[in-house]
Design a protein around this motif. Structure first.
Motif, PDB file in Angstrom:
ATOM      1  N   SER A  39       0.852  -1.192   0.000  1.00  0.00           N
ATOM      2  CA  SER A  39       0.000   0.000   0.000  1.00  0.00           C
ATOM      3  C   SER A  39       0.883   1.235   0.000  1.00  0.00           C
ATOM      4  CB  SER A  39      -0.895   0.031   1.244  1.00  0.00           C
ATOM      5  OG  SER A  39      -1.841  -0.998   1.204  1.00  0.00           O
ATOM      6  N   THR A  58      -3.511   0.485  -3.036  1.00  0.00           N
ATOM      7  CA  THR A  58      -3.040  -0.838  -2.625  1.00  0.00           C
ATOM      8  C   THR A  58      -3.008  -1.764  -3.829  1.00  0.00           C
ATOM      9  OG1 THR A  58      -3.925  -0.559  -0.400  1.00  0.00           O
ATOM     10  CG2 THR A  58      -3.440  -2.805  -1.103  1.00  0.00           C
ATOM     11  N   HIS A  60      -2.663  -5.385  -4.429  1.00  0.00           N
ATOM     12  CA  HIS A  60      -2.758  -6.657  -3.711  1.00  0.00           C
ATOM     13  C   HIS A  60      -1.970  -7.754  -4.420  1.00  0.00           C
ATOM     14  CE1 HIS A  60      -5.940  -5.005  -1.153  1.00  0.00           C
ATOM     15  NE2 HIS A  60      -6.428  -4.460  -2.247  1.00  0.00           N
ATOM     16  N   THR A  64      -5.265  -7.686  -7.721  1.00  0.00           N
ATOM     17  CA  THR A  64      -6.377  -6.749  -7.626  1.00  0.00           C
ATOM     18  C   THR A  64      -5.826  -5.459  -7.047  1.00  0.00           C
ATOM     19  OG1 THR A  64      -7.023  -7.570  -5.438  1.00  0.00           O
ATOM     20  CG2 THR A  64      -8.155  -8.531  -7.365  1.00  0.00           C
ATOM     21  N   SER A  66      -6.999  -1.662  -5.009  1.00  0.00           N
ATOM     22  CA  SER A  66      -8.024  -0.846  -4.363  1.00  0.00           C
ATOM     23  C   SER A  66      -7.430   0.510  -4.030  1.00  0.00           C
ATOM     24  CB  SER A  66      -8.582  -1.539  -3.121  1.00  0.00           C
ATOM     25  OG  SER A  66      -7.559  -1.874  -2.218  1.00  0.00           O
ATOM     26  N   ILE A  68      -8.473   4.374  -2.074  1.00  0.00           N
ATOM     27  CA  ILE A  68      -9.351   5.312  -1.391  1.00  0.00           C
ATOM     28  C   ILE A  68      -8.753   6.695  -1.596  1.00  0.00           C
ATOM     29  CG2 ILE A  68     -10.272   3.684   0.289  1.00  0.00           C
ATOM     30  CD1 ILE A  68      -8.308   4.880   2.334  1.00  0.00           C
ATOM     31  N   SER A  80     -17.389   6.667  -4.906  1.00  0.00           N
ATOM     32  CA  SER A  80     -17.058   5.497  -4.092  1.00  0.00           C
ATOM     33  C   SER A  80     -15.552   5.245  -4.112  1.00  0.00           C
ATOM     34  CB  SER A  80     -17.781   4.266  -4.645  1.00  0.00           C
ATOM     35  OG  SER A  80     -17.253   3.916  -5.911  1.00  0.00           O
ATOM     36  N   SER A  81     -15.122   4.318  -3.282  1.00  0.00           N
ATOM     37  CA  SER A  81     -13.754   3.825  -3.376  1.00  0.00           C
ATOM     38  C   SER A  81     -13.597   3.127  -4.722  1.00  0.00           C
ATOM     39  CB  SER A  81     -13.457   2.836  -2.248  1.00  0.00           C
ATOM     40  OG  SER A  81     -13.529   3.476  -1.009  1.00  0.00           O
ATOM     41  N   GLN A  82     -12.365   2.891  -5.125  1.00  0.00           N
ATOM     42  CA  GLN A  82     -12.088   2.292  -6.428  1.00  0.00           C
ATOM     43  C   GLN A  82     -11.620   0.852  -6.250  1.00  0.00           C
ATOM     44  OE1 GLN A  82      -9.127   4.784  -8.390  1.00  0.00           O
ATOM     45  NE2 GLN A  82      -9.805   6.462  -7.082  1.00  0.00           N
ATOM     46  N   LEU A  83     -12.074  -0.006  -7.149  1.00  0.00           N
ATOM     47  CA  LEU A  83     -11.623  -1.393  -7.189  1.00  0.00           C
ATOM     48  C   LEU A  83     -11.234  -1.738  -8.612  1.00  0.00           C
ATOM     49  CD1 LEU A  83     -14.367  -3.044  -4.950  1.00  0.00           C
ATOM     50  CD2 LEU A  83     -12.017  -2.476  -4.309  1.00  0.00           C
ATOM     51  N   THR A  98      -9.015   0.929 -12.405  1.00  0.00           N
ATOM     52  CA  THR A  98     -10.035   0.814 -11.368  1.00  0.00           C
ATOM     53  C   THR A  98     -11.334   1.437 -11.858  1.00  0.00           C
ATOM     54  OG1 THR A  98      -9.415   2.904 -10.303  1.00  0.00           O
ATOM     55  CG2 THR A  98      -8.346   0.889  -9.493  1.00  0.00           C
ATOM     56  N   ASP A 100     -14.977   3.353 -10.240  1.00  0.00           N
ATOM     57  CA  ASP A 100     -15.731   3.867  -9.101  1.00  0.00           C
ATOM     58  C   ASP A 100     -17.069   4.392  -9.589  1.00  0.00           C
ATOM     59  OD1 ASP A 100     -15.686   6.687  -9.737  1.00  0.00           O
ATOM     60  OD2 ASP A 100     -13.840   6.972  -8.637  1.00  0.00           O
TER      61      ASP A 100
END
Length: 158
Positions: A39, A58, A60, A64, A66, A68, A80-83, A98, A100
């Motif tokens: 992160s 981050t 992962h 993946t 993520s 914020i 929103s947060s991003q994925l 990502t 959002d």
């Protein structure tokens, strides 16, 4: 020791090794050019070099991603947060993507990242923000580029 007990002990030890191999050692570190399972605290600036926000990115270990962002809760923007996901390309450059969701106008945004790693856990890169109507496919091109941002970041170490 009888044969049945010996076989049971071997099976138990083997199961422990398999579980450890599948679960990892908990630190999620890997060999993907310093990216895997890390992160970063980032300072994000707009295309004019003005402060835009702070974020945590981050990457992962399962590739993946993520994110914020300090601006996601307003007062100017609500999203929103991003994925998403990331991969290592040529010369160790990481590209990530990502998604959002924007509120209250319910748009969807795609953020494309390019990340380069420096010394002592540092990273820098660019983010391209593209908006789409909620019913559109953000992975199929198109959309409206809203902005391009740069960031500098440092790994968050325990």
């Amino acid at each position: 020791m009888n044969l049945r007990l010996t076989i049971s002990c071997i099976a138990l030890v083997a199961a422990g090794f398999v579980q450890a191999a599948l679960a990892g050692d908990g630190n999620d570190q890997g060999n993907d050019q310093g990216a895997n399972g890390t992160s970063y605290i980032a300072t994000i600036t707009d295309s004019n070099g003005n402060f835009a926000s702070r974020g945590v990115i981050t990457l992962h270990g399962d590739h993946t991603m993520s994110v914020i962002d300090s601006a996601q809760g307003g007062p100017q923007f609500f999203f929103s947060s991003q994925l998403g996901a990331w991969r290592v390309g040529r010369n160790g450059v990481v590209t990530g993507r990502t998604i959002d969701f924007d509120f209250p106008n319910t748009d969807i945004a795609r953020l494309d990242y390019t990340i380069r790693f420096g010394a002592n856990g540092s990273a820098m890169g660019t983010i391209t923000l593209t908006n789409f109507p909620l019913h559109a496919n953000p992975l199929d091109g198109g959309g409206t580029v809203v902005g391009t941002f740069t960031f500098t970041a440092y790994s968050i170490a325990p």
